[in-house]
Every structure is written in structure tokens, then in C-alpha cells.
Design a protein around this motif. Structure first.
Motif, PDB file in Angstrom:
ATOM      1  N   VAL A   8       9.123   4.870   2.424  1.00 63.50           N
ATOM      2  CA  VAL A   8       8.717   4.970   1.023  1.00 63.50           C
ATOM      3  C   VAL A   8       8.340   6.411   0.680  1.00 63.50           C
ATOM      4  O   VAL A   8       8.737   6.934  -0.367  1.00 63.50           O
ATOM      5  N   ALA A   9       7.595   7.073   1.562  1.00 65.45           N
ATOM      6  CA  ALA A   9       7.221   8.469   1.317  1.00 65.45           C
ATOM      7  C   ALA A   9       8.469   9.346   1.202  1.00 65.45           C
ATOM      8  O   ALA A   9       8.576  10.179   0.294  1.00 65.45           O
ATOM      9  N   LYS A  10       9.418   9.138   2.097  1.00 61.70           N
ATOM     10  CA  LYS A  10      10.663   9.916   2.066  1.00 61.70           C
ATOM     11  C   LYS A  10      11.421   9.673   0.763  1.00 61.70           C
ATOM     12  O   LYS A  10      11.881  10.615   0.109  1.00 61.70           O
ATOM     13  N   HIS A  11      11.549   8.411   0.380  1.00 65.28           N
ATOM     14  CA  HIS A  11      12.302   8.110  -0.838  1.00 65.28           C
ATOM     15  C   HIS A  11      11.570   8.618  -2.085  1.00 65.28           C
ATOM     16  O   HIS A  11      12.220   9.073  -3.039  1.00 65.28           O
ATOM     17  N   ALA A  12      10.257   8.568  -2.081  1.00 67.93           N
ATOM     18  CA  ALA A  12       9.492   9.093  -3.220  1.00 67.93           C
ATOM     19  C   ALA A  12       9.778  10.583  -3.400  1.00 67.93           C
ATOM     20  O   ALA A  12       9.976  11.064  -4.532  1.00 67.93           O
ATOM     21  N   GLY A  49       0.808  -1.220   0.000  1.00 64.91           N
ATOM     22  CA  GLY A  49       0.000   0.000   0.000  1.00 64.91           C
ATOM     23  C   GLY A  49       0.837   1.263   0.000  1.00 64.91           C
ATOM     24  O   GLY A  49       0.424   2.287  -0.558  1.00 64.91           O
ATOM     25  N   ALA A  50       2.023   1.216   0.607  1.00 60.19           N
ATOM     26  CA  ALA A  50       2.900   2.393   0.601  1.00 60.19           C
ATOM     27  C   ALA A  50       3.330   2.725  -0.824  1.00 60.19           C
ATOM     28  O   ALA A  50       3.377   3.892  -1.215  1.00 60.19           O
ATOM     29  N   LEU A  51       3.627   1.702  -1.611  1.00 62.68           N
ATOM     30  CA  LEU A  51       4.011   1.910  -3.013  1.00 62.68           C
ATOM     31  C   LEU A  51       2.830   2.401  -3.838  1.00 62.68           C
ATOM     32  O   LEU A  51       2.981   3.252  -4.721  1.00 62.68           O
ATOM     33  N   ILE A  86       8.609   5.876 -10.714  1.00 65.17           N
ATOM     34  CA  ILE A  86       7.939   4.768 -10.024  1.00 65.17           C
ATOM     35  C   ILE A  86       8.740   3.478 -10.176  1.00 65.17           C
ATOM     36  O   ILE A  86       8.892   2.718  -9.214  1.00 65.17           O
ATOM     37  N   ARG A  87       9.274   3.212 -11.336  1.00 64.25           N
ATOM     38  CA  ARG A  87      10.086   2.003 -11.517  1.00 64.25           C
ATOM     39  C   ARG A  87      11.289   2.000 -10.576  1.00 64.25           C
ATOM     40  O   ARG A  87      11.654   0.974 -10.014  1.00 64.25           O
ATOM     41  N   ARG A  88      11.904   3.147 -10.396  1.00 71.27           N
ATOM     42  CA  ARG A  88      13.040   3.239  -9.481  1.00 71.27           C
ATOM     43  C   ARG A  88      12.591   3.043  -8.032  1.00 71.27           C
ATOM     44  O   ARG A  88      13.282   2.397  -7.248  1.00 71.27           O
ATOM     45  N   LEU A  89      11.437   3.610  -7.695  1.00 74.04           N
ATOM     46  CA  LEU A  89      10.906   3.432  -6.341  1.00 74.04           C
ATOM     47  C   LEU A  89      10.643   1.956  -6.050  1.00 74.04           C
ATOM     48  O   LEU A  89      11.038   1.446  -4.997  1.00 74.04           O
ATOM     49  N   PHE A  90      10.036   1.255  -6.987  1.00 74.44           N
ATOM     50  CA  PHE A  90       9.754  -0.166  -6.799  1.00 74.44           C
ATOM     51  C   PHE A  90      11.050  -0.977  -6.706  1.00 74.44           C
ATOM     52  O   PHE A  90      11.169  -1.864  -5.868  1.00 74.44           O
ATOM     53  N   ARG A  91      12.002  -0.680  -7.554  1.00 77.88           N
ATOM     54  CA  ARG A  91      13.276  -1.413  -7.533  1.00 77.88           C
ATOM     55  C   ARG A  91      13.987  -1.196  -6.205  1.00 77.88           C
ATOM     56  O   ARG A  91      14.532  -2.122  -5.601  1.00 77.88           O
ATOM     57  N   TRP A  92      14.003   0.054  -5.748  1.00 76.35           N
ATOM     58  CA  TRP A  92      14.603   0.376  -4.448  1.00 76.35           C
ATOM     59  C   TRP A  92      13.903  -0.427  -3.347  1.00 76.35           C
ATOM     60  O   TRP A  92      14.561  -0.986  -2.469  1.00 76.35           O
ATOM     61  N   TYR A  93      12.581  -0.480  -3.390  1.00 75.86           N
ATOM     62  CA  TYR A  93      11.806  -1.212  -2.382  1.00 75.86           C
ATOM     63  C   TYR A  93      12.181  -2.695  -2.372  1.00 75.86           C
ATOM     64  O   TYR A  93      12.341  -3.286  -1.311  1.00 75.86           O
ATOM     65  N   VAL A 124       7.715  -6.670  -4.144  1.00 78.69           N
ATOM     66  CA  VAL A 124       6.870  -5.510  -3.861  1.00 78.69           C
ATOM     67  C   VAL A 124       5.474  -5.960  -3.445  1.00 78.69           C
ATOM     68  O   VAL A 124       4.596  -5.143  -3.225  1.00 78.69           O
ATOM     69  N   LEU A 125       5.300  -7.260  -3.330  1.00 80.19           N
ATOM     70  CA  LEU A 125       3.993  -7.817  -3.003  1.00 80.19           C
ATOM     71  C   LEU A 125       3.833  -7.938  -1.490  1.00 80.19           C
ATOM     72  O   LEU A 125       4.644  -8.586  -0.819  1.00 80.19           O
ATOM     73  N   CYS A 126       2.789  -7.351  -0.977  1.00 83.71           N
ATOM     74  CA  CYS A 126       2.515  -7.345   0.457  1.00 83.71           C
ATOM     75  C   CYS A 126       2.566  -8.757   1.040  1.00 83.71           C
ATOM     76  O   CYS A 126       3.202  -8.986   2.071  1.00 83.71           O
ATOM     77  N   HIS A 127       1.927  -9.692   0.400  1.00 88.35           N
ATOM     78  CA  HIS A 127       1.875 -11.063   0.896  1.00 88.35           C
ATOM     79  C   HIS A 127       3.284 -11.642   1.070  1.00 88.35           C
ATOM     80  O   HIS A 127       3.614 -12.217   2.104  1.00 88.35           O
ATOM     81  N   VAL A 128       4.117 -11.460   0.071  1.00 88.91           N
ATOM     82  CA  VAL A 128       5.481 -11.992   0.102  1.00 88.91           C
ATOM     83  C   VAL A 128       6.303 -11.282   1.168  1.00 88.91           C
ATOM     84  O   VAL A 128       6.982 -11.920   1.978  1.00 88.91           O
ATOM     85  N   VAL A 129       6.226  -9.961   1.184  1.00 89.44           N
ATOM     86  CA  VAL A 129       7.027  -9.154   2.102  1.00 89.44           C
ATOM     87  C   VAL A 129       6.667  -9.466   3.559  1.00 89.44           C
ATOM     88  O   VAL A 129       7.547  -9.711   4.385  1.00 89.44           O
ATOM     89  N   VAL A 130       5.380  -9.453   3.865  1.00 95.55           N
ATOM     90  CA  VAL A 130       4.945  -9.710   5.238  1.00 95.55           C
ATOM     91  C   VAL A 130       5.268 -11.151   5.642  1.00 95.55           C
ATOM     92  O   VAL A 130       5.780 -11.403   6.728  1.00 95.55           O
TER      93      VAL A 130
END
Length: 188
Positions: free
Chosen positions: A115-119, A16-18, A38-45, A82-88
Motif C-alpha cells: 500500500v505504501a509503495k502504491h500510494a 490500517g495501511a489505507l 485516495i479513491r484510486r488507492l482504495f479501489r486498487w486495494y 477495504v474493511l480489516c474484518h472482511v479482509v482478514v
């Protein structure tokens, strides 16, 4: 944007943060420019250990607007997803905390802050023309190898039945070397 909670209404899809950060980014710069940010944000995540050291420090020093559920430092892991299920699931398995625990909930809050800070950092870098300097978009070696065949395209027989940039090995446990030998033998 409250619907984004829990990977979109608890469905545990994209974090949800992404989701929220991506909406804000596109609103700020438009769809064409937002793609590269956005692609960079997801890759960073995918490649960052969460909660970040900085977010843990913010919690310990009570620097969040809402104090949160706990101020103790929480264990960090890189989930490669980047999937909540996998991450959690990975974090809970690694740490022993249940998915309904206050610690897991606090972890997600700290991720949202990071995530907000990096965005914002990415948006500022984009505005200064320095996006590649801050965070170049680079896929890991395995994903680059997979995308040589498996990408959005029109030739199904040559593997073009997939799309995306997520790390392949997170979900696909295929022995890459064996798969590549099989692919190469078919091409001869």
C-alpha cells in the motif's frame, strides 16, 4: 499513526495501511487533490490479490527493513473489501491460518508495504498529471448498477439512503436481478 493498527485500535474497520497512507496523501497534496488519489488507492486495494507477488518476493529475499515473522511466500486472495474484518476473515478462511497467527500478521505487514509503495506511485502520477493513466477510477459493474439509485442524495424513496464506493456485493448478498426487477416494477 500507531492507532491505525488492526483496523483502528483492533476494531477491524478500515485497513490500517489505507488509513495511514490516506493521511500521508492528504498531508502531501491537500484535501481537494487527495480525494481522487485516495479513491484510486482504495479501489486498487479492493481488487488486488494480497499479499502481492512482489511483497512475497521482497520477504523471500529479506528486502524488508524488519525481517518479519516469516520469509516464506504467503497465499494471496482478492478480498473485494477495504474493511480489516472482511479482509482478514476471508484470507484466514481461504488459507486455514488463524487470525492470531504469525502468517496473518506477516501478511498484514506485506500489505502495508504494498500500500505504501502504491500510494507513492499514485502521488508521483498525480504530480506528473498522469493519475488516470496509472490507475483510472472505475467501479465494478454491479456497484455502478447499485449506485444508479443508491448514492448520496436527498430522495430517500428512490434509494438515496446510502453513500460510498465500496463494492456492494461484498457485504450485500441480494440477488441483483430480482432487486432490479422489483425496482423497475415500482417505477412503472
Amino acid at each position: 499513526m500507531r492507532y491505525g493498527n488492526g483496523g483502528i485500535e483492533g476494531y477491524a474497520t478500515v485497513c490500517g495501511a489505507l488509513n495511514g497512507a490516506s493521511a500521508a496523501i492528504e498531508y502531501a497534496v491537500g484535501p481537494k487533490a487527495s480525494k481522487q488519489i485516495i479513491r484510486r488507492l482504495f479501489r486498487w486495494y479492493e481488487t488486488t490479490a494480497f499479499p502481492t507477488k512482489e511483497a512475497n518476493e521482497w520477504a523471500e529475499k529479506h528486502k524488508f527493513y524488519d525481517h518479519g515473522k516469516t520469509d516464506k511466500p504467503l497465499p494471496s486472495i482478492v478480498a473485494h473489501s477495504v474493511l480489516c474484518h472482511v479482509v482478514v476473515s476471508k484470507w484466514c478462511k481461504e488459507t486455514g491460518y488463524a487470525s492470531g497467527s504469525k502468517e496473518r500478521s506477516e501478511r498484514c505487514a506485506r500489505i502495508t508495504a504494498a500500500v505504501a509503495k502504491h500510494a507513492v506511485e499514485l502521488l508521483n502520477a498525480y504530480a506528473k498529471g498522469k493519475l488516470d493513466e496509472l490507475y483510472p477510477f472505475k467501479l465494478d459493474e454491479k456497484t455502478q448498477t447499485c449506485r444508479a439509485c443508491h448514492h448520496k442524495g436527498k430522495d430517500y424513496k428512490h434509494g438515496q439512503f446510502s453513500r460510498g464506493f465500496m463494492e456492494c456485493s461484498t457485504c450485500h448478498d441480494v440477488n441483483l436481478q430480482e432487486h432490479m426487477k422489483e425496482v423497475m416494477s415500482k417505477m412503472k
